[in-house]
Design a protein around this motif. Structure first.
Motif, PDB file in Angstrom:
ATOM      1  N   CYS A 184      18.218 -33.343  29.342  1.00 50.63           N
ATOM      2  CA  CYS A 184      19.371 -34.251  29.358  1.00 50.63           C
ATOM      3  C   CYS A 184      19.175 -35.408  28.389  1.00 50.63           C
ATOM      4  CB  CYS A 184      19.595 -34.801  30.769  1.00 50.63           C
ATOM      5  SG  CYS A 184      19.848 -33.548  32.045  1.00 50.63           S
ATOM      6  N   GLY A 224      20.763 -27.158  26.648  1.00 46.49           N
ATOM      7  CA  GLY A 224      21.648 -28.290  26.904  1.00 46.49           C
ATOM      8  C   GLY A 224      23.097 -27.872  27.043  1.00 46.49           C
ATOM      9  N   CYS A 226      20.731 -32.832  24.595  1.00 51.53           N
ATOM     10  CA  CYS A 226      22.116 -32.627  25.015  1.00 51.53           C
ATOM     11  C   CYS A 226      23.058 -33.381  24.082  1.00 51.53           C
ATOM     12  CB  CYS A 226      22.320 -33.093  26.456  1.00 51.53           C
ATOM     13  SG  CYS A 226      24.014 -32.835  27.046  1.00 51.53           S
ATOM     14  N   CYS A 270      27.999 -34.054  35.636  1.00 53.34           N
ATOM     15  CA  CYS A 270      27.428 -32.876  34.980  1.00 53.34           C
ATOM     16  C   CYS A 270      26.656 -31.946  35.923  1.00 53.34           C
ATOM     17  CB  CYS A 270      26.509 -33.310  33.849  1.00 53.34           C
ATOM     18  SG  CYS A 270      25.838 -31.900  32.932  1.00 53.34           S
ATOM     19  N   GLY A 289      25.350 -35.921  25.746  1.00 55.54           N
ATOM     20  CA  GLY A 289      24.617 -37.109  26.182  1.00 55.54           C
ATOM     21  C   GLY A 289      24.448 -38.082  25.028  1.00 55.54           C
ATOM     22  N   CYS A 334      26.979 -37.637  32.615  1.00 52.76           N
ATOM     23  CA  CYS A 334      25.664 -37.084  32.967  1.00 52.76           C
ATOM     24  C   CYS A 334      25.246 -37.511  34.370  1.00 52.76           C
ATOM     25  CB  CYS A 334      24.608 -37.554  31.974  1.00 52.76           C
ATOM     26  SG  CYS A 334      25.013 -37.210  30.248  1.00 52.76           S
ATOM     27  N   ARG A 373      14.734 -33.056  33.689  1.00 58.48           N
ATOM     28  CA  ARG A 373      15.869 -33.649  32.985  1.00 58.48           C
ATOM     29  C   ARG A 373      15.511 -34.185  31.597  1.00 58.48           C
ATOM     30  NH1 ARG A 373      20.317 -36.875  36.293  1.00 58.48           N
ATOM     31  NH2 ARG A 373      21.457 -36.108  34.463  1.00 58.48           N
ATOM     32  N   GLY A 377      23.053 -31.255  34.719  1.00 60.15           N
ATOM     33  CA  GLY A 377      22.161 -32.346  35.091  1.00 60.15           C
ATOM     34  C   GLY A 377      21.735 -32.231  36.544  1.00 60.15           C
ATOM     35  N   VAL A 409      16.328 -39.317  32.976  1.00 57.47           N
ATOM     36  CA  VAL A 409      16.489 -38.329  31.905  1.00 57.47           C
ATOM     37  C   VAL A 409      15.344 -38.436  30.897  1.00 57.47           C
ATOM     38  CG1 VAL A 409      18.987 -38.223  32.157  1.00 57.47           C
ATOM     39  CG2 VAL A 409      17.986 -39.851  30.535  1.00 57.47           C
TER      40      VAL A 409
END
Length: 288
Positions: A88, A39, A92, A205, A95, A201, A85, A208, A255
């Motif tokens: 994510c 992450g 993360c 990002c 996030g 995100c 993802r 991402g 995500v």
């Protein structure tokens, strides 16, 4: 999902287990720093044990003839191909921070037309700040400067810039316009996070963006059972990323937070291993 919150919190802690660093204001530089966490977590965070994959990738641009560049790219490809993802949504720290900010009572902005093209911004940041500018800096000066980390990344400002400046008097006297600029970006992201779900995100990002490229082909993903779907629209209503999971269950913007899985009354959506673009349960058995 309470389970996801626990995993997010434990992941953030695992990434930053060098707790004395937050007291001493020093960056851990042991052997674990040779390992990339999956992450987005700043290398210079006082608690960080590992390296950020985006920072490592930028540094690797100027070392394409060395193993480190292939190692970083290999890690990103492996994690992306395996989980997409999912990282994510579950692993993360930044996030998680954005999601907690989004819980502040306010008018929430969803299903805006601008979001349709803003989502491509993260690919622009990936191409320009992570790939192109480090190459330009390397050609001009022989050093691949991490442009995204240096000029943009609000996660780095929050996790590293602010703690290090607060704990080191020498840094306090040397901060300039760049630190102020990055503070402004951080304040902007924090403010937008209250109204828009995970704006960094979704629109900025670069990590991402990399994982999004694998979302439709990753081994682990979202399985959709058309025969069980009643087309009630519950999954689309709860999706904060403005996706209709019944139409694109492995959309690049997903995500894999699991809100749609929880909301589906017929269990037509679930996490699991995915074969290409089709759920495993839909693959016909081989005839004898």
């Amino acid at each position: 999902m309470v389970k996801r919150r626990i995993v997010q919190a434990l992941t953030a802690l695992a990434y930053n287990l060098n707790l004395p660093g937050f007291v001493q204001g020093r960056i851990y530089q042991g052997k674990l720093k040779n390992i990339c966490v999956p992450g987005l977590n700043c290398y210079s965070c006082p608690g960080a044990l590992g390296s950020c994959p985006i920072g490592s990738l930028q540094s690797a641009i100027g070392a394409v003839y060395y193993k480190v560049s292939f190692y970083v790219v290999g890690i990103l490809i492996f994690v992306g191909a395996l989980l997409g993802r999912f990282i994510c949504g579950w692993a993360c720290p930044f996030g998680l921070i954005q999601e907690l900010l989004h819980k502040i009572p306010s008018r929430k902005l969803r299903h805006k037309k601008a979001f349709g093209w803003l989502k491509y911004g993260k690919y622009v940041f990936l191409a320009v700040f992570v790939v192109l500018l480090p190459i330009v800096f390397y050609v001009q000066g022989g050093l691949a400067s991490p442009a995204f980390c240096k000029y943009i990344c609000p996660a780095g400002t929050l996790e590293a810039g602010i703690p290090l400046v607060a704990l080191n008097a020498s840094l306090q006297s040397s901060v300039g316009w760049l630190f102020s600029w990055k503070l402004l970006i951080l304040v902007g992201v924090i403010t937008l996070s209250v109204f828009i779900w995970r704006p960094f995100c979704r629109f900025v990002c670069p990590l991402g963006a990399i994982y999004a490229l694998f979302n439709k082909i990753s081994v682990f993903g979202m399985r959709f059972e058309p025969a069980s779907c009643t087309h009630c629209g519950a999954c689309a209503r709860v999706c904060k990323a403005d996706i209709d999971p019944s139409k694109t269950p492995n959309n690049t913007e997903c995500v894999r937070c699991g809100d749609c899985v929880k909301a589906c009354p017929t269990a037509a959506l679930k996490f699991g291993a995915v074969y290409g673009k089709r759920p495993l349960s839909n693959i016909p058995e081989r005839q004898a």
